[in-house]
Design a protein around this motif. Structure first.
Motif, mmCIF file in Angstrom:
data_model
loop_
_atom_site.group_PDB
_atom_site.id
_atom_site.type_symbol
_atom_site.label_atom_id
_atom_site.label_comp_id
_atom_site.label_asym_id
_atom_site.label_seq_id
_atom_site.Cartn_x
_atom_site.Cartn_y
_atom_site.Cartn_z
ATOM 1 N N MET A 114 2.190 -16.449 3.613
ATOM 2 C CA MET A 114 1.861 -15.371 2.561
ATOM 3 C C MET A 114 3.287 -14.833 2.585
ATOM 4 N N LYS A 115 4.182 -14.744 3.439
ATOM 5 C CA LYS A 115 5.384 -14.143 3.119
ATOM 6 C C LYS A 115 6.455 -15.122 2.421
ATOM 7 N N ALA A 116 6.230 -16.387 2.587
ATOM 8 C CA ALA A 116 6.750 -17.491 1.678
ATOM 9 C C ALA A 116 6.445 -17.243 0.446
ATOM 10 N N PHE A 117 5.351 -16.996 0.008
ATOM 11 C CA PHE A 117 4.853 -17.092 -1.385
ATOM 12 C C PHE A 117 5.495 -15.285 -1.903
ATOM 13 N N ALA A 118 5.422 -14.532 -1.218
ATOM 14 C CA ALA A 118 5.861 -13.156 -1.533
ATOM 15 C C ALA A 118 7.287 -13.351 -1.951
ATOM 16 N N LYS A 119 8.054 -14.174 -1.104
ATOM 17 C CA LYS A 119 9.513 -14.202 -1.397
ATOM 18 C C LYS A 119 9.702 -14.908 -2.708
ATOM 19 N N LYS A 120 8.823 -15.891 -2.889
ATOM 20 C CA LYS A 120 9.140 -16.784 -4.035
ATOM 21 C C LYS A 120 8.745 -15.762 -5.360
ATOM 22 N N ILE A 121 7.758 -14.963 -5.453
ATOM 23 C CA ILE A 121 7.625 -14.313 -6.862
ATOM 24 C C ILE A 121 8.685 -12.925 -6.645
ATOM 25 N N LYS A 122 9.171 -12.693 -5.693
ATOM 26 C CA LYS A 122 10.014 -11.568 -5.572
ATOM 27 C C LYS A 122 11.159 -11.667 -6.694
ATOM 28 N N GLY A 123 11.221 -10.227 -7.394
ATOM 29 C CA GLY A 123 12.358 -10.455 -8.383
ATOM 30 C C GLY A 123 11.840 -10.912 -9.690
ATOM 31 N N LYS A 124 10.517 -11.351 -9.876
ATOM 32 C CA LYS A 124 10.098 -11.773 -11.272
ATOM 33 C C LYS A 124 9.164 -10.952 -11.985
ATOM 34 N N TYR A 125 9.139 -9.697 -11.528
ATOM 35 C CA TYR A 125 8.294 -8.667 -12.216
ATOM 36 C C TYR A 125 6.644 -8.956 -12.306
ATOM 37 N N ILE A 126 6.219 -9.776 -11.138
ATOM 38 C CA ILE A 126 4.876 -10.130 -10.961
ATOM 39 C C ILE A 126 4.015 -9.359 -10.249
ATOM 40 N N TYR A 127 2.829 -8.641 -10.943
ATOM 41 C CA TYR A 127 2.100 -7.796 -10.147
ATOM 42 C C TYR A 127 1.108 -8.636 -9.235
ATOM 43 N N SER A 128 1.449 -8.038 -8.072
ATOM 44 C CA SER A 128 0.815 -9.031 -6.974
ATOM 45 C C SER A 128 -0.194 -8.182 -6.042
ATOM 46 N N PHE A 129 -1.370 -8.550 -6.062
ATOM 47 C CA PHE A 129 -2.476 -7.878 -5.583
ATOM 48 C C PHE A 129 -2.924 -8.706 -4.168
ATOM 49 N N VAL A 130 -3.425 -7.953 -3.271
ATOM 50 C CA VAL A 130 -3.685 -8.686 -1.843
ATOM 51 C C VAL A 130 -5.385 -8.173 -1.750
ATOM 52 N N TYR A 131 -6.006 -9.202 -1.164
ATOM 53 C CA TYR A 131 -7.425 -9.038 -0.593
ATOM 54 C C TYR A 131 -7.355 -8.264 0.667
ATOM 55 N N ASP A 132 -6.444 -8.316 1.520
ATOM 56 C CA ASP A 132 -6.589 -7.512 2.754
ATOM 57 C C ASP A 132 -5.213 -6.512 2.584
ATOM 58 N N VAL A 133 -5.399 -5.002 2.626
ATOM 59 C CA VAL A 133 -4.174 -4.399 2.624
ATOM 60 C C VAL A 133 -3.235 -4.366 3.767
ATOM 61 N N THR A 134 -3.709 -5.112 4.688
ATOM 62 C CA THR A 134 -2.792 -5.200 5.877
ATOM 63 C C THR A 134 -1.690 -6.303 5.560
ATOM 64 N N ASP A 135 -1.698 -6.990 4.425
ATOM 65 C CA ASP A 135 -1.107 -7.964 4.168
ATOM 66 C C ASP A 135 0.255 -7.377 3.117
ATOM 67 N N LEU A 136 -0.024 -6.055 2.755
ATOM 68 C CA LEU A 136 1.040 -5.412 1.707
ATOM 69 C C LEU A 136 2.272 -5.632 2.215
ATOM 70 N N PRO A 137 2.727 -5.286 3.543
ATOM 71 C CA PRO A 137 3.908 -5.196 4.114
ATOM 72 C C PRO A 137 4.663 -6.497 4.210
ATOM 73 N N LEU A 138 3.754 -7.875 3.666
ATOM 74 C CA LEU A 138 4.547 -8.955 3.583
ATOM 75 C C LEU A 138 5.172 -9.119 2.482
ATOM 76 N N GLY A 139 5.163 -8.190 1.436
ATOM 77 C CA GLY A 139 5.947 -8.266 0.251
ATOM 78 C C GLY A 139 5.173 -8.115 -0.922
ATOM 79 N N TYR A 140 3.807 -7.828 -0.954
ATOM 80 C CA TYR A 140 3.072 -7.706 -2.060
ATOM 81 C C TYR A 140 3.100 -6.071 -2.725
ATOM 82 N N LEU A 141 2.657 -6.114 -3.704
ATOM 83 C CA LEU A 141 2.647 -4.613 -4.609
ATOM 84 C C LEU A 141 1.521 -3.609 -4.319
ATOM 85 N N ILE A 142 0.253 -4.245 -4.293
ATOM 86 C CA ILE A 142 -1.046 -3.502 -4.458
ATOM 87 C C ILE A 142 -2.083 -4.100 -3.505
#
Length: 178
Positions: A114-142
């Motif tokens: 999940m960290k690797a994917f968050a890093k891949k989309i970083k800087g691309k202005y992609i809205y990112s939503f997670v199933y589990d809110v505990t995963d937000l700190p890995l680099g996701y938006l909402i």
């Protein structure tokens, strides 16, 4: 009897994550609509079509397909934008050179994946939503969770780094994580 319980517990841990269907249905209802709170949406989606990707582990393919089917049924259009739902497993998402996504909904996986994917989309202005809110700190938006009521969480660091411009009312509804 104990042996059966132990075997079932191990199988559940090995063969995938157990998803809360009520939470998923709530997220399906709300996540696509959140895009309408972004002031930059018309500039971002120039082709009048929102490419909404569901990112999943191979073990969760059926869950992803069900989510995709429900999003297609509920959200054919959002604010005048057509919604195109696509599914992509993590291994393919991490190896594809360029993901043409406007938004991603990421299901559970190992933290490093999940960290690797968050890093891949970083800087691309992609809205990112997670199933589990505990995963937000890995680099996701909402993220969205159901506590006493439905609660929307926003990762403040990602919000500022990506320069998303949501309407003020959206921030009044949400809680921030650092």
């Amino acid at each position: 009897m104990r042996l059966v319980f132990v075997v079932l517990t191990i199988c559940l841990n090995v063969f995938g994550y157990e998803y809360n269907q009520f939470l998923i249905n709530t997220q399906i209802d709300i996540y696509p609509k959140i895009l309408l709170f972004d002031l930059n949406l018309p500039k971002k989606v120039t082709d009048r079509k929102i490419d909404f990707y569901i990112i999943y582990d191979e073990l969760d393919k059926l869950v992803a397909q069900e989510i995709g089917k429900k999003i297609k049924q509920k959200h054919k259009k959002i604010g005048g934008f057509a919604v195109d739902v696509k599914m992509l497993n993590y291994s393919k998402a991490l190896t594809d050179k360029n993901i043409e996504a406007d938004a991603v909904y990421v299901l559970k996986s190992e933290k490093e994946t999940m960290k690797a994917f968050a890093k891949k989309i970083k800087g691309k202005y992609i809205y990112s939503f997670v199933y589990d809110v505990t995963d937000l700190p890995l680099g996701y938006l909402i993220g969205l969770d159901i506590e006493k009521e439905v609660t929307i969480y926003i990762n403040k660091r990602v919000l500022l780094e990506e320069n998303f411009k949501f309407v003020d009312e959206f921030f009044l509804m949400a809680r921030f994580i650092e």
